[in-house]
Design a protein around this motif. Structure first.
Motif, PDB file in Angstrom:
ATOM      1  N   LYS A 256       1.035  -0.953  -0.141  1.00 40.38           N
ATOM      2  CA  LYS A 256      -0.338  -0.677   0.009  1.00 40.38           C
ATOM      3  C   LYS A 256       1.103   1.470   0.075  1.00 40.38           C
ATOM      4  O   LYS A 256       1.967   0.730   0.170  1.00 40.38           O
ATOM      5  CB  LYS A 256      -0.793   0.165   0.769  1.00 40.38           C
ATOM      6  N   ALA A 257       0.235   2.366  -0.010  1.00 45.37           N
ATOM      7  CA  ALA A 257       1.042   3.760  -0.219  1.00 45.37           C
ATOM      8  C   ALA A 257       2.326   4.347   1.087  1.00 45.37           C
ATOM      9  O   ALA A 257       3.253   4.725   0.720  1.00 45.37           O
ATOM     10  CB  ALA A 257       0.424   5.085  -0.689  1.00 45.37           C
ATOM     11  N   GLY A 258       1.270   3.835   1.791  1.00 42.40           N
ATOM     12  CA  GLY A 258       1.705   4.098   3.397  1.00 42.40           C
ATOM     13  C   GLY A 258       3.571   2.811   3.918  1.00 42.40           C
ATOM     14  O   GLY A 258       4.251   2.847   4.699  1.00 42.40           O
ATOM     15  N   ASN A 259       3.495   1.863   2.790  1.00 42.11           N
ATOM     16  CA  ASN A 259       4.304   0.751   2.546  1.00 42.11           C
ATOM     17  C   ASN A 259       5.481   0.876   1.501  1.00 42.11           C
ATOM     18  O   ASN A 259       6.068   0.146   1.620  1.00 42.11           O
ATOM     19  CB  ASN A 259       3.872  -0.470   2.883  1.00 42.11           C
ATOM     20  N   VAL A 260       5.324   2.913   0.928  1.00 46.06           N
ATOM     21  CA  VAL A 260       6.550   2.736  -0.060  1.00 46.06           C
ATOM     22  C   VAL A 260       6.978   4.079   0.626  1.00 46.06           C
ATOM     23  O   VAL A 260       6.559   4.691   1.104  1.00 46.06           O
ATOM     24  CB  VAL A 260       5.652   3.243  -1.500  1.00 46.06           C
ATOM     25  N   LEU A 261       8.302   3.277   0.717  1.00 39.35           N
ATOM     26  CA  LEU A 261       9.305   4.920   1.163  1.00 39.35           C
ATOM     27  C   LEU A 261       9.620   5.558  -0.082  1.00 39.35           C
ATOM     28  O   LEU A 261      10.305   5.035  -1.048  1.00 39.35           O
ATOM     29  CB  LEU A 261      10.024   4.865   2.206  1.00 39.35           C
ATOM     30  N   LEU A 262       9.971   6.642   0.152  1.00 33.54           N
ATOM     31  CA  LEU A 262      10.649   7.788  -1.643  1.00 33.54           C
ATOM     32  C   LEU A 262      11.783   8.364  -0.449  1.00 33.54           C
ATOM     33  O   LEU A 262      12.197   9.065   0.306  1.00 33.54           O
ATOM     34  CB  LEU A 262       9.680   8.525  -1.183  1.00 33.54           C
ATOM     35  N   ASP A 263      13.035   8.421  -1.659  1.00 33.40           N
ATOM     36  CA  ASP A 263      14.522   8.770  -0.834  1.00 33.40           C
ATOM     37  C   ASP A 263      14.332  10.035  -1.700  1.00 33.40           C
ATOM     38  O   ASP A 263      13.222  11.015  -2.073  1.00 33.40           O
ATOM     39  CB  ASP A 263      15.603   7.615  -1.664  1.00 33.40           C
ATOM     40  N   THR A 264      15.692  10.418  -1.194  1.00 33.06           N
ATOM     41  CA  THR A 264      16.073  12.327  -1.761  1.00 33.06           C
ATOM     42  C   THR A 264      16.157  11.786  -3.335  1.00 33.06           C
ATOM     43  O   THR A 264      14.842  13.709  -3.304  1.00 33.06           O
ATOM     44  CB  THR A 264      17.145  12.399  -1.540  1.00 33.06           C
ATOM     45  N   ASP A 265      15.657  11.405  -4.427  1.00 34.67           N
ATOM     46  CA  ASP A 265      15.350  11.104  -5.646  1.00 34.67           C
ATOM     47  C   ASP A 265      13.872  10.922  -5.757  1.00 34.67           C
ATOM     48  O   ASP A 265      13.413  10.537  -7.504  1.00 34.67           O
ATOM     49  CB  ASP A 265      16.341  10.991  -6.094  1.00 34.67           C
ATOM     50  N   PHE A 266      13.067  10.411  -5.020  1.00 37.22           N
ATOM     51  CA  PHE A 266      11.247  10.475  -4.912  1.00 37.22           C
ATOM     52  C   PHE A 266      12.023   8.917  -5.834  1.00 37.22           C
ATOM     53  O   PHE A 266      10.593   8.307  -6.140  1.00 37.22           O
ATOM     54  CB  PHE A 266      10.723  10.910  -5.850  1.00 37.22           C
ATOM     55  N   ASN A 267      12.724   7.844  -5.499  1.00 34.57           N
ATOM     56  CA  ASN A 267      12.920   6.357  -5.409  1.00 34.57           C
ATOM     57  C   ASN A 267      12.324   5.877  -5.256  1.00 34.57           C
ATOM     58  O   ASN A 267      12.582   5.929  -3.674  1.00 34.57           O
ATOM     59  CB  ASN A 267      13.876   6.298  -5.795  1.00 34.57           C
ATOM     60  N   PRO A 268      10.911   4.843  -5.140  1.00 37.80           N
ATOM     61  CA  PRO A 268      10.324   4.131  -4.088  1.00 37.80           C
ATOM     62  C   PRO A 268      11.126   2.814  -3.057  1.00 37.80           C
ATOM     63  O   PRO A 268      11.837   2.276  -4.416  1.00 37.80           O
ATOM     64  CB  PRO A 268       9.455   3.591  -5.285  1.00 37.80           C
TER      65      PRO A 268
END
Length: 436
Positions: A256-268
């Motif tokens: 789900k969206a809550g279990n997808v983290l985004l790094d500095t470059d918005f890579n999931p």
């Protein structure tokens, strides 16, 4: 040539072991009179005196032939059995040695990942409110910093929780064996003083849902389509790795969206593997004894019958695509001026009417309409009611990367209904469940 063939071309042989008595002769020796045949004719009186000598010579010749044949056969048997025994022993020793090395390697890896509770307590400033990042499925998450200045995220699982204990062990088991740029990296763990801590790499941009659904964040800086498309592709690559490319076959079960983290470059980076299920490499599905996951993202065969497969994650991924495109949660989907319907029903009806653009977040420019509409098409293929009609994640990845690849026509999705969402759906729809 096998042993039976060897015996067939010999005049006679006999092998005696503690559990077997094998004998072969060119004449009948087992005393069954019905098979012996008619008795020999009477011997003439004139030849009776020479008969004993002839019988003695025949018996002597036969005994000698038997000895001559048995010796080489026994020697061959002993040689074959010895070679076979040596091979079996060597194979067992090799397997045992391999298993021992693997266990030793795993133990060493676990030891290298262990942190003391005191070290994590210092890193998080005693789990202060200033370092609080949010609440996960089984506990709170805190930001921390190690002595080498590396930033970490610490998940502090609830004490005396059986489910938390299971999740803790499951996540360590899985993440220590996985490494992919689209999966969150486990740095270590702590298990002491009744504390269960999981230490991850710190991902600066938090989770995807905070950008898509947070009214304050999303209103101030809407996520551009290029970023959303990168997120969709990255999640797809991470799932392909879990389902097909890693040395384990893993179903996440709570994508789900809550279990997808985004790094500095918005890579999931897919996170939270506490509910993930390991499959054998040739296994396609299983039946879950405990229902875990989040309402709205769970596939129908899982909700109704507990059937878990890689297609369960495909369904969740389809929901994610529709959420990313629309900028709204499946549990609280609403389009101003439209009849209230759930996300799947609305998307399907607009697709049939040729008005799929109506589902798209109004902040997204029409310049990317072809790519956006193609993503809606792929999302609808992923949420088919029949799991056999859903594509694999490797097929989805190919669909996303190749615009020239023709797509199948989707049929009615799962959970199709015209009834509007209850008033309390927002809270219920985003609630992780453990058992039903």
């Amino acid at each position: 040539m096998d042993l039976f063939s060897v015996i067939q071309i010999c005049q006679g042989a006999r092998v005696i072991t503690p559990s077997c008595n094998l004998r072969y002769e060119i004449y009948s020796f087992y005393g069954n009179l019905t098979d012996v045949g008619p008795p020999p004719p009477p011997v003439p009186v004139s030849n009776r005196s020479s008969t004993p000598q002839v019988e003695i010579n025949q018996k002597s010749h036969r005994s000698h032939s038997t000895i001559v044949i048995v010796i080489p056969i026994m020697g061959s048997l002993v040689l074959i059995i010895s070679i076979a025994s040596i091979c079996i022993l060597l194979r067992r020793k090799k397997r045992k040695k391999s298993a021992t090395n693997l266990n030793k390697e795993e133990i060493e890896n676990f030891n290298s990942l262990q942190y003391s509770f005191e070290a994590i307590k210092v890193a998080t400033n005693d789990f202060s409110n200033d370092n609080y990042l949010g609440e996960g499925a089984f506990g709170a998450v805190y930001k921390g910093k190690l002595p080498d200045e590396q930033e970490i995220a610490v998940k502090r699982l609830a004490r005396n929780s059986v489910q938390g204990d299971v999740q803790f062990k499951n996540e360590i088991l899985i993440l220590t064996k996985l490494q992919h740029r689209n999966l969150v990296r486990l740095l270590g763990f702590c298990f002491e003083e009744e504390e269960m801590l999981l230490i991850y790499e710190f991902v600066i941009n938090k989770s995807l849902d905070s950008f898509l659904f947070d009214p304050i964040q999303s209103s101030s800086s809407s996520m551009p389509w290029e970023t959303r498309y990168r997120v969709i592709n990255g999640i797809a690559r991470g799932l392909v790795y879990l389902h097909e490319d890693s040395r384990l076959r893993i179903v996440h079960r709570d994508l789900k969206a809550g279990n997808v983290l985004l790094d500095t470059d918005f890579n999931p980076k897919i996170a939270d593997f506490g509910m993930a299920k390991l499959f054998n490499i040739d296994q396609t599905q299983s039946v879950a004894s405990t229902m875990v996951g989040t309402f709205g993202y769970m596939a129908p065969e899982y909700v109704l019958h507990g059937h878990v497969s890689t297609k369960s994650d495909v369904f969740s991924f389809g929901i994610l695509i529709l959420e990313i495109v629309s900028g709204q949660r499946i549990s609280s989907f609403k389009i101003i001026g439209e009849k209230p319907e759930n996300l799947l029903t609305f998307a399907w009806n607009k697709w049939l009417e040729g008005k799929a653009w109506n589902i798209v977040d109004p902040t997204l420019p029409s310049a990317f309409s072809t790519e956006i509409l193609r993503c809606i098409h792929i999302g609808l293929l992923c949420v088919q009611h029949n799991m056999a009609d859903r594509p694999t994640m490797s097929s989805v990845e190919l669909m996303l990367s190749s615009s020239s690849l023709s797509l199948q026509v989707p049929s009615q999705p799962a959970f199709f209904t015209r009834s509007h969402t209850p008033s309390n759906a927002t809270s219920q729809g985003n609630t992780s469940i453990r058992s039903i």
